[in-house]
Design a protein around this motif. Structure first.
Motif, PDB file in Angstrom:
ATOM      1  N   PHE A 102      40.834 -64.765 -76.592  1.00  0.00           N
ATOM      2  CA  PHE A 102      41.190 -63.240 -76.844  1.00  0.00           C
ATOM      3  C   PHE A 102      42.380 -63.110 -76.412  1.00  0.00           C
ATOM      4  O   PHE A 102      42.654 -62.979 -74.998  1.00  0.00           O
ATOM      5  CB  PHE A 102      40.069 -62.444 -76.256  1.00  0.00           C
ATOM      6  CG  PHE A 102      40.263 -60.870 -76.478  1.00  0.00           C
ATOM      7  CD1 PHE A 102      40.301 -60.578 -77.557  1.00  0.00           C
ATOM      8  CD2 PHE A 102      40.522 -59.988 -75.580  1.00  0.00           C
ATOM      9  CE1 PHE A 102      40.836 -59.102 -77.973  1.00  0.00           C
ATOM     10  CE2 PHE A 102      40.616 -58.684 -75.818  1.00  0.00           C
ATOM     11  CZ  PHE A 102      40.804 -58.049 -77.063  1.00  0.00           C
ATOM     12  N   THR A 103      43.254 -62.441 -77.281  1.00  0.00           N
ATOM     13  CA  THR A 103      44.689 -62.291 -76.637  1.00  0.00           C
ATOM     14  C   THR A 103      44.846 -60.699 -76.457  1.00  0.00           C
ATOM     15  O   THR A 103      46.034 -60.221 -75.701  1.00  0.00           O
ATOM     16  CB  THR A 103      45.842 -62.689 -77.894  1.00  0.00           C
ATOM     17  OG1 THR A 103      45.228 -61.895 -78.969  1.00  0.00           O
ATOM     18  CG2 THR A 103      45.591 -64.056 -78.226  1.00  0.00           C
ATOM     19  N   GLY A 104      43.938 -59.746 -76.856  1.00  0.00           N
ATOM     20  CA  GLY A 104      44.207 -58.651 -76.577  1.00  0.00           C
ATOM     21  C   GLY A 104      44.963 -57.796 -77.949  1.00  0.00           C
ATOM     22  O   GLY A 104      44.954 -56.713 -78.115  1.00  0.00           O
TER      23      GLY A 104
ATOM     24  N   ASP B 298      42.014 -49.982 -82.082  1.00  0.00           N
ATOM     25  CA  ASP B 298      42.842 -50.956 -82.032  1.00  0.00           C
ATOM     26  C   ASP B 298      44.223 -50.379 -82.660  1.00  0.00           C
ATOM     27  O   ASP B 298      45.412 -51.163 -82.575  1.00  0.00           O
ATOM     28  CB  ASP B 298      42.477 -52.168 -82.491  1.00  0.00           C
ATOM     29  CG  ASP B 298      41.315 -52.883 -81.578  1.00  0.00           C
ATOM     30  OD1 ASP B 298      41.505 -52.723 -80.255  1.00  0.00           O
ATOM     31  OD2 ASP B 298      40.183 -53.356 -82.114  1.00  0.00           O
TER      32      ASP B 298
ATOM     33  N   GLY C   5      47.908 -55.399 -65.827  1.00  0.00           N
ATOM     34  CA  GLY C   5      48.637 -54.397 -66.696  1.00  0.00           C
ATOM     35  C   GLY C   5      49.568 -53.402 -66.187  1.00  0.00           C
ATOM     36  O   GLY C   5      50.027 -52.704 -66.784  1.00  0.00           O
TER      37      GLY C   5
ATOM     38  N   ALA D  44      49.092 -51.737 -72.283  1.00  0.00           N
ATOM     39  CA  ALA D  44      48.224 -52.220 -71.147  1.00  0.00           C
ATOM     40  C   ALA D  44      47.370 -50.923 -70.774  1.00  0.00           C
ATOM     41  O   ALA D  44      47.599 -49.780 -71.145  1.00  0.00           O
ATOM     42  CB  ALA D  44      48.768 -52.640 -69.866  1.00  0.00           C
TER      43      ALA D  44
ATOM     44  N   ASP E 190      40.188 -48.535 -74.249  1.00  0.00           N
ATOM     45  CA  ASP E 190      40.896 -49.272 -73.395  1.00  0.00           C
ATOM     46  C   ASP E 190      40.471 -50.157 -72.435  1.00  0.00           C
ATOM     47  O   ASP E 190      40.713 -51.288 -71.891  1.00  0.00           O
ATOM     48  CB  ASP E 190      42.026 -48.522 -72.683  1.00  0.00           C
ATOM     49  CG  ASP E 190      42.874 -47.654 -73.465  1.00  0.00           C
ATOM     50  OD1 ASP E 190      43.188 -48.272 -74.742  1.00  0.00           O
ATOM     51  OD2 ASP E 190      43.327 -46.578 -73.299  1.00  0.00           O
TER      52      ASP E 190
ATOM     53  N   ARG F 219      38.184 -53.212 -73.954  1.00  0.00           N
ATOM     54  CA  ARG F 219      39.249 -54.062 -74.291  1.00  0.00           C
ATOM     55  C   ARG F 219      39.437 -55.029 -73.144  1.00  0.00           C
ATOM     56  O   ARG F 219      39.686 -56.051 -73.117  1.00  0.00           O
ATOM     57  CB  ARG F 219      40.503 -53.348 -74.949  1.00  0.00           C
ATOM     58  CG  ARG F 219      41.354 -54.447 -75.616  1.00  0.00           C
ATOM     59  CD  ARG F 219      42.533 -53.726 -76.408  1.00  0.00           C
ATOM     60  NE  ARG F 219      43.573 -54.418 -76.457  1.00  0.00           N
ATOM     61  CZ  ARG F 219      44.657 -54.427 -75.492  1.00  0.00           C
ATOM     62  NH1 ARG F 219      44.444 -53.693 -74.413  1.00  0.00           N
ATOM     63  NH2 ARG F 219      45.704 -55.242 -75.505  1.00  0.00           N
ATOM     64  N   ALA F 220      39.809 -54.173 -72.187  1.00  0.00           N
ATOM     65  CA  ALA F 220      40.098 -54.611 -70.711  1.00  0.00           C
ATOM     66  C   ALA F 220      39.044 -55.681 -70.233  1.00  0.00           C
ATOM     67  O   ALA F 220      39.318 -56.682 -69.659  1.00  0.00           O
ATOM     68  CB  ALA F 220      40.432 -53.471 -69.803  1.00  0.00           C
TER      69      ALA F 220
ATOM     70  N   ASP G 176      37.158 -57.550 -72.119  1.00  0.00           N
ATOM     71  CA  ASP G 176      37.277 -58.939 -72.856  1.00  0.00           C
ATOM     72  C   ASP G 176      38.536 -59.613 -72.391  1.00  0.00           C
ATOM     73  O   ASP G 176      38.483 -60.767 -72.330  1.00  0.00           O
ATOM     74  CB  ASP G 176      37.430 -58.658 -74.315  1.00  0.00           C
ATOM     75  CG  ASP G 176      36.238 -58.537 -75.051  1.00  0.00           C
ATOM     76  OD1 ASP G 176      35.383 -59.040 -74.254  1.00  0.00           O
ATOM     77  OD2 ASP G 176      35.973 -57.924 -76.049  1.00  0.00           O
ATOM     78  N   ILE G 177      39.758 -58.987 -71.777  1.00  0.00           N
ATOM     79  CA  ILE G 177      40.933 -59.631 -71.186  1.00  0.00           C
ATOM     80  C   ILE G 177      40.396 -60.118 -69.813  1.00  0.00           C
ATOM     81  O   ILE G 177      40.913 -61.208 -69.428  1.00  0.00           O
ATOM     82  CB  ILE G 177      42.100 -58.691 -71.174  1.00  0.00           C
ATOM     83  CG1 ILE G 177      42.652 -58.273 -72.326  1.00  0.00           C
ATOM     84  CG2 ILE G 177      43.213 -59.222 -70.344  1.00  0.00           C
ATOM     85  CD1 ILE G 177      43.359 -57.054 -72.709  1.00  0.00           C
TER      86      ILE G 177
ATOM     87  N   GLN H 180      38.329 -63.201 -70.628  1.00  0.00           N
ATOM     88  CA  GLN H 180      39.070 -64.306 -70.985  1.00  0.00           C
ATOM     89  C   GLN H 180      39.922 -65.012 -69.862  1.00  0.00           C
ATOM     90  O   GLN H 180      39.981 -66.158 -69.897  1.00  0.00           O
ATOM     91  CB  GLN H 180      40.061 -63.797 -72.184  1.00  0.00           C
ATOM     92  CG  GLN H 180      40.737 -64.949 -72.625  1.00  0.00           C
ATOM     93  CD  GLN H 180      39.871 -66.013 -73.287  1.00  0.00           C
ATOM     94  OE1 GLN H 180      39.013 -65.858 -74.175  1.00  0.00           O
ATOM     95  NE2 GLN H 180      40.404 -67.392 -72.922  1.00  0.00           N
TER      96      GLN H 180
END
Lengths: 305, 305, 305, 305
Positions: free
Chosen positions: B130-132, B213, C18, C133, C213, C216-217, C219-220, C223
């Motif tokens: 996952f690259t974001g 997104d 970020g 970020a 946000d 999503r973070a 998942d970052i 990863q």
């Protein structure tokens, strides 16, 4: 879905969870989400117990239905035969898995028709008026069985389902198996029964458009005193963003969001999770809550000692 | 996709739009989104013009490929014949629509394989790390043609596509047509060419997990000086949440989110929009911007007077 | 913030969490979020231990600073006196709470100035270029103390903070207290130290624009192999949507979103949570994870037996 | 807010926009969002015209109120004097700007008290039951005036407001000015009157927790036949994510989200936008719609020729 608290369950599904009522008679209510194209996707029935009455799949064509019926009849699995159908669909062929779950397959369906202007969608490509509720369409259900490998054979034989993900336990058994008949990542899941029951339901799920719909629903459940069992969080298996609650009679229902994930590869090979991987918990590290492994409907009577 | 500003286009797709680079040679770059299962879903090629080189569909099986090839050969449409394939897939059968767009169909593909640990997905059911970035997978493309009705016949004949939505103009012509070969609402759209060009591209689109997104991507495009043409907003047709930008060479690219919407009814009837309905603009009332009707790639040379 | 794994911590804060780097010398890195107006909001310093070096508040005016200094000098709390300031701000008055946390208060600050075009915000009302970020600005920090009631007296006396929420334990003690000097719901929280340490940090938090946000973070973080301690979920206290991770040296950092919630009532009365209410867990029912009660930095050495 | 279609306006605000009704008499309805702490934040009054009756600010303390009254009395602006208050607040001091907008300032207020269990918040730090509606709290309003520079002097003199952003036109006039008395980016905006009216309202705005609440609200407005004027999109000025609709009587109302943005710098210098910058449109390039410059309430009678 069977409920021994019909009025409370119906109130939950319509006022809190956000389905709409298509029809009702003395024993049942026919429910759907605002973008389900069929007359109903959940039939809620008054009963002396909870759990699931039957699961119904729609075939892809009359010919596909005939092929499935032949396959089922040849399979050796228990066949109930044709029923006349239901308020929401035509004749259905009824059969049963080795664990007591009853299935139906049908072709003729009743497309939902708005009965009044307020029910008509502003955008003609959606099935009915946007209500603002989280569930957009039926997504999947999860059954419990004592032998997931055998259940897998049943699904592949009778419905032609393919497996997209599964859990391979260290003892050689399958801990869970996820099935699909289209491009969705799954339309039915089966996980191992640990509670001593038979023919039980783990949960029924509707899909939301966005993950935010689920966060908002969590606040609605909280405000309405609904038992939130676990979530919102993200499953490692299938990567689904989830929220599980118990409706008033105890049946588990989920709201889920898969984002843009689909199974588009025709030669997709099942993703196999080991027991070690599963013990890491959910995607972002949440440990799976104990009741998630044991609670199903109907509940299993406590044994006398 | 062809570009006459290769370095700038490649920088845009990798650093700003959010695709990852699978491979590169002297003339082309092979790109994919983080959850595309194939080696590439966008091949960017250095050229003296913009637009599209060809469109490629993957068949559902070797047998399906053979059936399609027979149908195409029998169709009377222009056939180029077999190619040896590409860095990302095996032999492909090449043919052409009456408007100059070249198509390919192939079965053998190269699944994406991470080359190093940092490229490996934390969750084994996703294709790579996952690259974001906003794009999760390829979604669709939109071609322009002078006769959408004829283009529809081409798609139904050659690819077995079905139509999910279309625009019926008052003059009896089709203004646009949306096609699919699976449960997605569309994988290819065709809208009427108004700019005097031929074989032109309207846009290529990747799907995002969430609408958020796309809002976030809008700020990234703004910060990076990318030309935002229109959006974020919601299309009336197909109900897709969209954002259109022009990559440095002028090709239009989109980010889109369809929420939980899929075409699950096997007997889905095309939704037909009238000209009057289309003139209302997008779902929430945004008037369609003029360039959206006229800009395609390659641009059409201005005529001398 | 002190770290005994400086390089790894700096890599985490810049590449994964970020923040952006404003400046660096041999021992420290000055960091900020993309919309923090000051040169830095987090100073990361190489050390032989973890935890926090000091906390700094900016006064509302030179006069306010003078008033605070007088109040602090009259308070009887330990005073360190004036320092010459830092790379990011002017002279600061240094003092200490009874538990060993060092505080500073200053007026003169260094507004962040982009050094090159790529750092300049596309919109002139934001402090620097949008990086995509999650952290938008510094939000708050959480300290541990052995006596929250005494810590409250310190904050009210020295900083003129007001209390917006607190936890009243059955034993008469305060379990936690949330403070603010503006309209934010809190800029500093103090919870009871249960690990036997002194002067410890519980966590530092940056605010995100949207809850998405944070998802999503997550998942970052997944990863990138970051330890996710708990969340994403919603706190009952303050209603904040949260995600807690440990940076490589073990300091806990949070991403949080408060939605549109602010304390706008000038006569806001502290919300008081009972011990029973707190034991219900977080807003949507998540049980508070054990380490959340015990983990602080620096860690407390295990006692010999 | 005045309406000449009271029943329709009230239906809109309660059923569609999502405010709740605190009280009602023969001519007015007192409305609030689910997390507004006061009894009401919008008083909707039956009238023969649209627009705004008055704007009311709450002072920070009784002493602050006294200071403001002295300043207003000394200012030379038109003073109406003390009123006895309203169903929702105590005595208010009434005064007027040079353009015919009536203002009030008061200290004593009526905190909202749930009248029944269903109105009580599940979380004790929110003001009332979460309804699921988009508006969380009142945010700001926007007035029109013929001389924004003069309006600025009025706001600074009478309310002690500070300016956070403004538009400097090429002709030397202010095109718009954004004011705040706390850490919000603005609580009142004034833009130049271009329609020939006086004392007019541009719009009233409530804040939502997330941008997604606004996207969802757009679908609710669409479904309910509400006129969506512009948005969802992001303003360049203040960076607010916005959606503007007209309630049935024609008053413009907005839903807005500022993310985590606050004005936390005590020495914040107003951001000044030039006319050229403003002509670029909104943040992501949307051209400002014509009615946004001309439509205010009450409408200006067309002149006879």
């Amino acid at each position: 879905m069977l409920t021994d608290r019909f009025d409370e369950s119906l109130d939950f599904f319509t006022r809190v969870y956000g389905l709409t009522l298509s029809g009702q008679d003395e024993t049942s209510a026919w429910l759907r989400a605002w973008d389900d194209y069929e007359f109903h996707t959940l039939k809620l029935t008054r009963s002396d117990r909870t759990g699931i009455g039957h699961v119904a799949y729609r075939a892809a064509s009359p010919e596909a239905l005939a092929r499935r019926v032949s396959a089922i009849e040849a399979s050796g699995y228990l066949v109930h035969g044709w029923t006349e159908g239901d308020m929401g669909h035509g004749p259905a062929f009824r059969f049963e898995d080795p664990f007591g779950h009853v299935f139906e397959i049908y072709w003729e369906t009743r497309w939902y028709e708005p009965q009044q202007d307020a029910e008509r969608a502003a955008l003609k490509n959606t099935a009915s008026a946007f209500t603002g509720a989280a569930p957009r369409r039926i997504d999947h259900l999860n059954l419990l069985s004592e032998d997931v490998t055998e259940f897998r054979r049943f699904m592949e034989t009778c419905l032609g389902s393919r497996v997209t993900e599964m859990i391979q336990l260290d003892n050689g058994r399958l801990g869970g198996c996820w099935f699909t008949v289209n491009n969705k990542t799954y339309d039915l899941a089966c996980t191992e029964e640990h509670g001593g029951g038979s023919g039980r339901l783990h949960h029924v799920t509707y899909a939301t458009d966005q993950r935010e719909d689920i966060l908002r629903a969590a606040d609605i459940f909280l405000q309405n005193g609904v038992h939130i069992e676990t979530g919102p969080h993200k499953h490692a298996v299938q990567g689904t963003f989830f929220l599980y609650v118990w409706e008033p009679a105890g049946n588990r229902v989920e709201l889920a969001n898969s984002g843009a994930r689909l199974i588009l590869a025709p030669d997709w090979q099942p993703v196999v999770w080991t027991q070690t991987e599963r013990m890491k918990g959910q995607a972002w590290g949440l440990k799976t809550i104990e009741t998630f492994h044991t609670h199903g409907t109907p509940p299993v009577p406590k044994k006398e000692h």
